[in-house]
Design a protein around this motif. Structure first.
Motif, short mmCIF file in Angstrom:
data_model
loop_
_atom_site.label_atom_id
_atom_site.label_comp_id
_atom_site.label_asym_id
_atom_site.label_seq_id
_atom_site.Cartn_x
_atom_site.Cartn_y
_atom_site.Cartn_z
N PRO A 1 0.83 -1.21 0.00
CA PRO A 1 0.00 0.00 0.00
C PRO A 1 0.86 1.26 0.00
N GLY A 2 0.41 2.25 -0.70
CA GLY A 2 1.14 3.52 -0.74
C GLY A 2 2.14 3.61 -1.88
N THR A 3 2.48 2.48 -2.49
CA THR A 3 3.45 2.52 -3.59
C THR A 3 2.73 2.95 -4.88
N LEU A 4 3.56 3.41 -5.83
CA LEU A 4 2.98 3.72 -7.15
C LEU A 4 2.43 2.46 -7.78
N LYS A 5 3.13 1.34 -7.56
CA LYS A 5 2.65 0.07 -8.13
C LYS A 5 1.22 -0.21 -7.68
N ALA A 6 0.97 -0.03 -6.38
CA ALA A 6 -0.35 -0.33 -5.84
C ALA A 6 -1.40 0.62 -6.42
N GLY B 1 12.72 -0.12 -5.80
CA GLY B 1 11.97 -1.26 -6.33
C GLY B 1 10.58 -0.89 -6.82
N ASP B 2 10.16 0.37 -6.61
CA ASP B 2 8.84 0.79 -7.08
C ASP B 2 8.98 1.33 -8.51
N PHE B 3 7.85 1.61 -9.16
CA PHE B 3 7.91 2.35 -10.42
C PHE B 3 8.60 3.70 -10.15
N ILE B 4 9.40 4.15 -11.12
CA ILE B 4 10.01 5.48 -11.00
C ILE B 4 9.35 6.38 -12.05
N ILE B 5 8.42 7.19 -11.58
CA ILE B 5 7.67 8.03 -12.53
C ILE B 5 7.75 9.47 -12.02
N GLY B 6 8.41 10.31 -12.79
CA GLY B 6 8.52 11.70 -12.36
C GLY B 6 9.61 12.41 -13.12
N VAL B 7 9.74 13.70 -12.82
CA VAL B 7 10.76 14.52 -13.48
C VAL B 7 12.12 14.06 -12.99
N ALA C 1 9.57 7.25 -16.94
CA ALA C 1 8.52 6.26 -16.64
C ALA C 1 9.30 4.94 -16.65
N ALA C 2 10.03 4.71 -15.55
CA ALA C 2 11.05 3.65 -15.54
C ALA C 2 10.77 2.65 -14.42
N GLY C 3 11.50 1.54 -14.48
CA GLY C 3 11.31 0.51 -13.46
C GLY C 3 9.90 -0.05 -13.51
N ILE C 4 9.35 -0.09 -14.71
CA ILE C 4 7.95 -0.52 -14.83
C ILE C 4 7.92 -2.04 -14.99
N GLN C 5 8.14 -2.70 -13.86
CA GLN C 5 7.99 -4.16 -13.86
C GLN C 5 6.52 -4.46 -13.57
N SER C 6 6.20 -5.72 -13.31
CA SER C 6 4.81 -6.05 -13.05
C SER C 6 4.31 -5.23 -11.86
N PRO C 7 3.15 -4.67 -11.85
CA PRO C 7 2.04 -4.81 -12.80
C PRO C 7 2.00 -3.72 -13.89
N GLY C 8 3.07 -3.58 -14.64
CA GLY C 8 3.16 -2.47 -15.59
C GLY C 8 2.15 -2.54 -16.72
N LEU C 9 1.84 -3.76 -17.17
CA LEU C 9 0.84 -3.88 -18.23
C LEU C 9 -0.50 -3.37 -17.73
N THR C 10 -0.87 -3.80 -16.53
CA THR C 10 -2.15 -3.37 -15.96
C THR C 10 -2.15 -1.87 -15.72
N ALA C 11 -1.02 -1.37 -15.22
CA ALA C 11 -0.96 0.03 -14.80
C ALA C 11 -0.83 1.00 -15.98
N ALA C 12 -0.43 0.50 -17.16
CA ALA C 12 -0.06 1.39 -18.27
C ALA C 12 -1.09 2.49 -18.56
N PRO C 13 -2.39 2.19 -18.62
CA PRO C 13 -3.33 3.29 -18.91
C PRO C 13 -3.28 4.39 -17.84
N ALA C 14 -3.06 3.99 -16.59
CA ALA C 14 -3.00 4.97 -15.51
C ALA C 14 -1.65 5.69 -15.50
N ILE C 15 -0.59 4.97 -15.86
CA ILE C 15 0.74 5.62 -15.97
C ILE C 15 0.66 6.73 -17.02
N ALA C 16 -0.02 6.44 -18.13
CA ALA C 16 -0.13 7.44 -19.21
C ALA C 16 -0.80 8.71 -18.69
N GLU C 17 -1.83 8.54 -17.90
CA GLU C 17 -2.51 9.73 -17.36
C GLU C 17 -1.62 10.48 -16.38
#
Ligand SMILES: Cc1cc2nc3c(=O)[nH]c(=O)nc-3n(C[C@H](O)[C@H](O)[C@H](O)COP(=O)(O)OP(=O)(O)OC[C@H]3O[C@@H](n4cnc5c(N)ncnc54)[C@H](O)[C@@H]3O)c2cc1C
Length: 506
Positions: A63-68, A325-331, A341-357
């Protein structure tokens, strides 16, 4: 030597995996010039082509991670996105199977974690209900976590669809264009260099998968390190698919969600992945010990796994990023117009639409003006597939164009017309794998043994190149080494008068 071309862009997105393509499509909604740059000959040729293809519910990440956060948000976007883009998606639900009482404790913890993450309708179910849902599951199972929002999709189909929709809405895609250098001036990236083209960019997004740390280093930063972790798979024939109706997970380990047995959205069965640290970013090897580990893990869930129905093995690379170990998304620190938009391991496929936003919002925060395009069209029509047409539609298509009656791939019943359409689609493919990803020619039981030469001949004919120039996946992956005495297109089968039973194993 040809002079390097120079173009400009509001945003350059580096990497055409599921993340980069989702971002490019998101940005194509606005009055912006967007250029998507990919080093391989096609989109989705990186990690996006080799994973478990699951739309995770979201109970797994801390909980609290970008992945979650992005998992749960991405999962909720799937029905709409896949409908808009004409991509297969099934909301099958998923199960985490406990094989003893200790594991059952973990199942309860997963439920609590999932609820903290905002996953709806999680339920711990007893063994009897599990067996009703999945009659082939290990009879020793004592219960399971039921996640009704889990699902399955086709990752490369989605990446292709994202790209096609982005292109139809004005984005530009440069394939076979590795980024080889990035200029920086006074804390801002100014230019992205590929071998034959340089792009002066106002903003750059780094979505380069396992190579994202190398891209950041090109821009003079060294904020994280990506270590690839390989996962190997067995893919089974469609005949085996009935053994499970939905993805079955074991109780997860600290490194992965464990070896899964899952149906694919195209009707196959998949088992894997294991999790092996590998020092190389191009190490897609499958190994005897790795595959043995996959079978052992899969049999814990499904003891009667139909191993004789295996049709191929493959491996994918997780982009594990440290620190964190979390997604690295930011400036990127110190580079005001360069977004990772790096370190996108699982669940990156699921998260992709939300990462784009999320990336869109970050770009806006750092000064990119987002003016909506009045004529943005969110719809990408699903390419026609012979097997998805009714008998009447098939007959009509064959009457209109005999290529619809010319079966090239017998295992998957793919016609010449579908292959020709893929070669002239909005993001045209040029390789045998590209044709496979768009049409499934070569994805069936014989894995291209029958149709491979015919696909090569059609590519050569449609692109106006000699067969020796056709590659499996770009670069040096040539298939035909010299002129052939026999024409490659002969002896394929036709659906004359429609008498062939569509979908029959030939
Ligand atoms: C074994 C395994 C199982 C998984 N299972 C699931 C799952 O079931 N569900 C789920 O949600 N997620 C899953 N994932 C995670 C998911 O597959 C990834 O998060 C996702 O595919 C990553 O997409 P990406 O676009 O970041 O990377 P990629 O798909 O690797 O795309 C990056 C692109 O950047 C390009 N590139 C690199 N360097 C350059 C350069 N110099 N110039 C231009 N282009 C460049 C690459 O060629 C590549 O095409 C799994 C991952 C693995 C490995």
């Amino acid at each position: 030597m040809a002079a390097t071309k120079r173009i400009t862009a509001d945003v350059v997105v580096i990497g055409a995996g599921i993340v980069g393509t989702a971002i490019a499509r998101e940005l194509s909604k606005y009055e912006l010039s967007v250029v998507l740059v990919e080093k391989e000959a096609d989109v989705a040729f990186g990690t996006t082509k080799a994973n478990t293809a699951l739309v995770h519910a979201g109970y797994d990440a801390d909980p609290g991670t970008l992945k979650a956060k992005l998992n749960v948000a991405g999962n909720a976007l799937y029905p709409k996105i896949t409908q808009e883009l004409g991509v297969l998606y099934k909301n099958t639900g998923s199960l985490v199977v406990a094989l003893d009482e200790d594991q059952m404790l973990h199942i309860h913890e997963l439920k609590i974690r999932g609820e903290k993450n905002g996953v709806p309708r999680l339920e711990v179910i007893p063994a009897e209900r599990l067996l009703e849902l999945e009659p082939h599951v290990n009879p020793d199972a004592v219960g399971a976590l039921w996640a009704p929002t889990g699902g399955i999709t086709c990752p490369w189909e989605l990446a292709i669809a994202y790209t096609e929709n982005a292109v139809l809405n004005g984005a530009r895609v440069l394939l076979s264009s590795p980024v080889i250098g990035i200029d920086v001036h006074e804390g801002r990236v100014t230019t992205v260099h590929c071998p034959n083209i340089s792009i002066d960019a106002r903003f750059v997004v780094n979505a380069a998968g396992v190579w994202a740390d190398d891209i950041e280093r090109m821009a003079g930063r060294d904020d994280f390190e990506v270590t690839p972790r390989r996962g190997e798979y067995y893919l089974f024939d469609k005949r085996a698919s009935r053994i499970v109706a939905r993805p079955l997970f074991p109780v997860p380990t600290p490194f992965s969600k464990g070896i899964v047995v899952a149906p694919t959205v195209d009707g196959n069965l998949l088992a894997g992945p294991n999790s092996v640290l590998t020092g190389r970013k191009d190490d897609y090897a499958t190994t005897a010990p790795g595959l043995a580990e996959v079978l052992e893990g899969a049999r814990k869930l499904i003891p009667d796994l139909p191993v004789r129905e295996a049709i191929t093995n493959f491996a994918g690379l997780r982009a594990v990023a440290e620190p964190g170990g979390d997604f690295i998304i930011g400036v990127s620190p110190g580079l005001s117009n360069f977004i990772n938009a790096a370190g996108i391991q699982s669940p990156g496929l699921t998260a992709a639409p939300a990462i784009a936003e999320m990336v869109r919002d970050i770009l806006s925060d750092v000064g990119l003006e987002l003016m909506e395009k009045p004529d943005f069209d969110p719809i990408r029509k699903r390419p026609l597939r012979f097997t998805e047409l009714t008998r009447e539609e098939q007959a009509r298509m064959v009457a209109e164009d005999p290529k619809w009656g010319h079966i090239i791939c017998r295992c998957e019943t793919v016609t010449e017309a579908e292959i020709v359409a893929a070669l002239h689609s909005p993001v045209p493919c040029t390789t045998v794998d590209g044709v496979k990803f768009r049409t499934r020619a070569g994805a069936g039981r014989c894995q291209g043994g029958f149709c491979g030469p015919r696909v090569v001949a059609i590519i050569a004919r449609e692109l106006g190149i000699p067969v020796e120039k056709v590659t499996k996946k770009g670069g040096k992956s040539r298939i035909v080494m010299g002129p052939s005495k026999e024409p490659l297109l002969e002896c394929s089968c036709s659906v004359e008068g429609m008498e062939k039973e569509v979908g029959d194993d030939v």
